[in-house]
Scaffold this motif. Structure first.
Motif, PDB file in Angstrom:
ATOM      1  N   SER A   1      12.985  22.904 -10.507  1.00  0.00           N
ATOM      2  CA  SER A   1      13.548  23.678  -9.814  1.00  0.00           C
ATOM      3  C   SER A   1      15.000  23.673  -9.920  1.00  0.00           C
ATOM      4  O   SER A   1      15.602  22.438 -10.011  1.00  0.00           O
ATOM      5  CB  SER A   1      13.053  23.701  -8.274  1.00  0.00           C
ATOM      6  OG  SER A   1      11.757  23.984  -8.071  1.00  0.00           O
ATOM      7  N   GLU A   2      15.920  24.972  -9.503  1.00  0.00           N
ATOM      8  CA  GLU A   2      17.159  24.879  -9.673  1.00  0.00           C
ATOM      9  C   GLU A   2      17.891  25.577  -8.722  1.00  0.00           C
ATOM     10  O   GLU A   2      17.297  26.728  -8.496  1.00  0.00           O
ATOM     11  CB  GLU A   2      17.556  25.340 -11.056  1.00  0.00           C
ATOM     12  CG  GLU A   2      19.090  25.502 -11.429  1.00  0.00           C
ATOM     13  CD  GLU A   2      19.081  26.136 -12.824  1.00  0.00           C
ATOM     14  OE1 GLU A   2      20.575  26.372 -13.196  1.00  0.00           O
ATOM     15  OE2 GLU A   2      18.351  26.472 -13.506  1.00  0.00           O
TER      16      GLU A   2
ATOM     17  N   MET B   1      18.436  21.481   3.091  1.00  0.00           N
ATOM     18  CA  MET B   1      18.939  20.223   2.521  1.00  0.00           C
ATOM     19  C   MET B   1      20.390  20.730   1.828  1.00  0.00           C
ATOM     20  O   MET B   1      20.265  21.493   1.008  1.00  0.00           O
ATOM     21  CB  MET B   1      18.164  19.607   1.559  1.00  0.00           C
ATOM     22  CG  MET B   1      18.678  18.470   0.935  1.00  0.00           C
ATOM     23  SD  MET B   1      19.319  17.139   1.936  1.00  0.00           S
ATOM     24  CE  MET B   1      19.755  15.920   0.850  1.00  0.00           C
ATOM     25  N   ALA B   2      21.574  20.154   1.973  1.00  0.00           N
ATOM     26  CA  ALA B   2      22.574  20.261   1.242  1.00  0.00           C
ATOM     27  C   ALA B   2      22.982  19.372   0.485  1.00  0.00           C
ATOM     28  O   ALA B   2      23.064  17.960   0.842  1.00  0.00           O
ATOM     29  CB  ALA B   2      23.785  20.625   2.100  1.00  0.00           C
ATOM     30  N   VAL B   3      23.355  19.620  -0.835  1.00  0.00           N
ATOM     31  CA  VAL B   3      23.811  18.396  -1.941  1.00  0.00           C
ATOM     32  C   VAL B   3      25.298  18.609  -1.975  1.00  0.00           C
ATOM     33  O   VAL B   3      25.714  19.857  -2.410  1.00  0.00           O
ATOM     34  CB  VAL B   3      22.929  18.514  -2.974  1.00  0.00           C
ATOM     35  CG1 VAL B   3      23.488  17.299  -4.095  1.00  0.00           C
ATOM     36  CG2 VAL B   3      21.534  18.314  -2.672  1.00  0.00           C
TER      37      VAL B   3
ATOM     38  N   ARG C   1      25.271  22.906 -10.179  1.00  0.00           N
ATOM     39  CA  ARG C   1      23.910  23.473  -9.700  1.00  0.00           C
ATOM     40  C   ARG C   1      23.311  22.123  -9.468  1.00  0.00           C
ATOM     41  O   ARG C   1      23.597  20.910  -9.915  1.00  0.00           O
ATOM     42  CB  ARG C   1      23.250  24.210 -11.000  1.00  0.00           C
ATOM     43  CG  ARG C   1      23.334  23.592 -12.468  1.00  0.00           C
ATOM     44  CD  ARG C   1      22.756  24.489 -13.497  1.00  0.00           C
ATOM     45  NE  ARG C   1      23.865  25.270 -13.694  1.00  0.00           N
ATOM     46  CZ  ARG C   1      23.617  26.846 -13.439  1.00  0.00           C
ATOM     47  NH1 ARG C   1      22.232  27.308 -12.825  1.00  0.00           N
ATOM     48  NH2 ARG C   1      24.596  27.613 -13.570  1.00  0.00           N
ATOM     49  N   VAL C   2      21.922  22.133  -8.636  1.00  0.00           N
ATOM     50  CA  VAL C   2      21.241  21.129  -8.634  1.00  0.00           C
ATOM     51  C   VAL C   2      20.255  21.378  -9.234  1.00  0.00           C
ATOM     52  O   VAL C   2      19.255  22.385  -9.051  1.00  0.00           O
ATOM     53  CB  VAL C   2      21.096  20.815  -6.944  1.00  0.00           C
ATOM     54  CG1 VAL C   2      19.977  19.869  -6.820  1.00  0.00           C
ATOM     55  CG2 VAL C   2      22.339  20.400  -6.530  1.00  0.00           C
ATOM     56  N   PHE C   3      19.419  20.446 -10.019  1.00  0.00           N
ATOM     57  CA  PHE C   3      17.859  20.476 -10.360  1.00  0.00           C
ATOM     58  C   PHE C   3      17.233  19.379  -9.496  1.00  0.00           C
ATOM     59  O   PHE C   3      17.677  18.441  -9.311  1.00  0.00           O
ATOM     60  CB  PHE C   3      17.930  20.111 -11.736  1.00  0.00           C
ATOM     61  CG  PHE C   3      18.271  21.094 -12.819  1.00  0.00           C
ATOM     62  CD1 PHE C   3      17.319  22.087 -13.160  1.00  0.00           C
ATOM     63  CD2 PHE C   3      19.603  20.973 -13.540  1.00  0.00           C
ATOM     64  CE1 PHE C   3      17.898  23.012 -14.142  1.00  0.00           C
ATOM     65  CE2 PHE C   3      19.926  21.831 -14.445  1.00  0.00           C
ATOM     66  CZ  PHE C   3      19.193  22.909 -14.751  1.00  0.00           C
ATOM     67  N   TYR C   4      16.000  19.950  -9.060  1.00  0.00           N
ATOM     68  CA  TYR C   4      15.265  19.197  -8.128  1.00  0.00           C
ATOM     69  C   TYR C   4      13.792  19.295  -8.444  1.00  0.00           C
ATOM     70  O   TYR C   4      13.485  20.484  -8.985  1.00  0.00           O
ATOM     71  CB  TYR C   4      15.605  19.451  -6.649  1.00  0.00           C
ATOM     72  CG  TYR C   4      15.209  20.782  -6.542  1.00  0.00           C
ATOM     73  CD1 TYR C   4      14.237  21.079  -5.425  1.00  0.00           C
ATOM     74  CD2 TYR C   4      16.190  21.728  -6.417  1.00  0.00           C
ATOM     75  CE1 TYR C   4      13.831  22.393  -5.106  1.00  0.00           C
ATOM     76  CE2 TYR C   4      15.873  22.923  -6.053  1.00  0.00           C
ATOM     77  CZ  TYR C   4      14.853  23.303  -5.305  1.00  0.00           C
ATOM     78  OH  TYR C   4      14.438  24.842  -4.846  1.00  0.00           O
ATOM     79  N   GLY C   5      13.059  18.153  -7.915  1.00  0.00           N
ATOM     80  CA  GLY C   5      11.399  18.431  -8.067  1.00  0.00           C
ATOM     81  C   GLY C   5      10.693  17.138  -7.349  1.00  0.00           C
ATOM     82  O   GLY C   5      11.552  16.311  -6.901  1.00  0.00           O
ATOM     83  N   LEU C   6       9.500  17.206  -7.413  1.00  0.00           N
ATOM     84  CA  LEU C   6       8.736  16.397  -6.736  1.00  0.00           C
ATOM     85  C   LEU C   6       8.694  14.746  -7.725  1.00  0.00           C
ATOM     86  O   LEU C   6       7.916  13.891  -7.046  1.00  0.00           O
ATOM     87  CB  LEU C   6       7.305  16.571  -6.413  1.00  0.00           C
ATOM     88  CG  LEU C   6       7.229  17.851  -5.831  1.00  0.00           C
ATOM     89  CD1 LEU C   6       5.920  18.603  -5.532  1.00  0.00           C
ATOM     90  CD2 LEU C   6       7.944  17.600  -4.258  1.00  0.00           C
TER      91      LEU C   6
ATOM     92  N   ILE D   1      19.587  23.915  -0.512  1.00  0.00           N
ATOM     93  CA  ILE D   1      18.300  23.895  -1.044  1.00  0.00           C
ATOM     94  C   ILE D   1      17.261  23.993   0.269  1.00  0.00           C
ATOM     95  O   ILE D   1      17.338  23.586   1.063  1.00  0.00           O
ATOM     96  CB  ILE D   1      17.847  22.744  -1.932  1.00  0.00           C
ATOM     97  CG1 ILE D   1      18.869  22.139  -3.001  1.00  0.00           C
ATOM     98  CG2 ILE D   1      16.396  22.792  -2.202  1.00  0.00           C
ATOM     99  CD1 ILE D   1      18.620  20.855  -3.381  1.00  0.00           C
ATOM    100  N   ASP D   2      16.810  25.224   0.109  1.00  0.00           N
ATOM    101  CA  ASP D   2      15.769  25.722   1.233  1.00  0.00           C
ATOM    102  C   ASP D   2      14.382  25.792   0.767  1.00  0.00           C
ATOM    103  O   ASP D   2      14.063  25.555  -0.558  1.00  0.00           O
ATOM    104  CB  ASP D   2      16.211  26.996   1.892  1.00  0.00           C
ATOM    105  CG  ASP D   2      16.572  28.301   1.126  1.00  0.00           C
ATOM    106  OD1 ASP D   2      15.962  27.813  -0.420  1.00  0.00           O
ATOM    107  OD2 ASP D   2      17.030  29.030   1.165  1.00  0.00           O
ATOM    108  N   SER D   3      13.737  26.153   1.406  1.00  0.00           N
ATOM    109  CA  SER D   3      12.082  26.349   1.381  1.00  0.00           C
ATOM    110  C   SER D   3      11.443  24.871   0.777  1.00  0.00           C
ATOM    111  O   SER D   3      10.799  25.097  -0.282  1.00  0.00           O
ATOM    112  CB  SER D   3      11.911  27.411   0.218  1.00  0.00           C
ATOM    113  OG  SER D   3      12.414  28.652   0.806  1.00  0.00           O
ATOM    114  N   LEU D   4      11.824  23.953   1.269  1.00  0.00           N
ATOM    115  CA  LEU D   4      11.221  22.551   1.030  1.00  0.00           C
ATOM    116  C   LEU D   4      10.246  22.229   1.635  1.00  0.00           C
ATOM    117  O   LEU D   4       9.974  22.734   2.892  1.00  0.00           O
ATOM    118  CB  LEU D   4      12.473  21.621   0.976  1.00  0.00           C
ATOM    119  CG  LEU D   4      13.635  21.733   0.440  1.00  0.00           C
ATOM    120  CD1 LEU D   4      14.625  20.671   0.715  1.00  0.00           C
ATOM    121  CD2 LEU D   4      13.321  21.847  -1.328  1.00  0.00           C
ATOM    122  N   LYS D   5       8.837  21.549   1.222  1.00  0.00           N
ATOM    123  CA  LYS D   5       8.195  21.289   2.005  1.00  0.00           C
ATOM    124  C   LYS D   5       8.530  20.062   3.055  1.00  0.00           C
ATOM    125  O   LYS D   5       9.180  19.064   2.654  1.00  0.00           O
ATOM    126  CB  LYS D   5       7.060  20.602   1.100  1.00  0.00           C
ATOM    127  CG  LYS D   5       6.526  21.698   0.215  1.00  0.00           C
ATOM    128  CD  LYS D   5       5.585  20.906  -0.648  1.00  0.00           C
ATOM    129  CE  LYS D   5       4.973  22.031  -1.822  1.00  0.00           C
ATOM    130  NZ  LYS D   5       4.180  21.462  -2.798  1.00  0.00           N
TER     131      LYS D   5
END
Length: 159
Positions: free
Chosen positions: A26-27, A1-3, A14-19, A57-61
């Protein structure tokens, strides 16, 4: 995924992300400084874009909704947005939409609304030309970017 996002002065990001919206722990930082581009339009007007940031962002479910926000610690962050990753490869067929040369016509917003109603599509890819940078400030019927805000807002809801 590219932001991707645009700023006016800040080169890092930077991008912060999570569920969940409350647990974006995650950052990912962008790998280099943001860049801008410059050109002179057909009408002789100079245009310089804002600073364009990209974070991968890689290694995403698979088949998972993530929450994210982008920006920089000392300068602030965007609102929180979401995206859903596609299903695992080989699991089932994937339906997606592709838009090119959406522009800024009376049909642009209608096209976005049509895509929003497509419940079977798991993603929409915009391959270019959401708006036109040359003569964007002119208010003639042929050079008016007033729809861009509505189109952009609608497009973000697709992501």
């Amino acid at each position: 995924m590219a932001v991707s996002w645009i700023t006016t002065t800040v080169k890092s990001g930077r991008v912060f992300y999570g569920l969940s919206k409350d647990k974006m722990t995650s950052e990912m930082a962008q790998s280099g400084d943001a860049e801008s581009y410059h050109y002179v339009s057909y009408y002789g007007e100079d245009y310089t874009s804002g600073l364009i940031h990209h974070v991968v962002i890689d290694s995403l479910k698979p088949n998972t909704t993530y929450y994210y926000r982008c920006g920089e610690n000392n300068y602030g962050f965007s609102d929180t947005f979401t995206f859903t990753t596609p299903p695992q490869l080989g699991h089932r067929s994937i339906r997606f939409n592709i838009i090119g040369d959406l522009g800024q016509t009376p049909n642009s917003l209608s096209t976005i609304q049509h895509l929003q109603e497509d419940a079977d599509a798991v993603m929409t890819v915009l391959v270019g030309d959401l708006s036109y940078a040359d003569s964007a400030y002119k208010t003639t019927i042929l050079r008016n970017c007033s729809q861009v805000q509505n189109i952009t807002h609608s497009f973000h809801t697709l992501l």
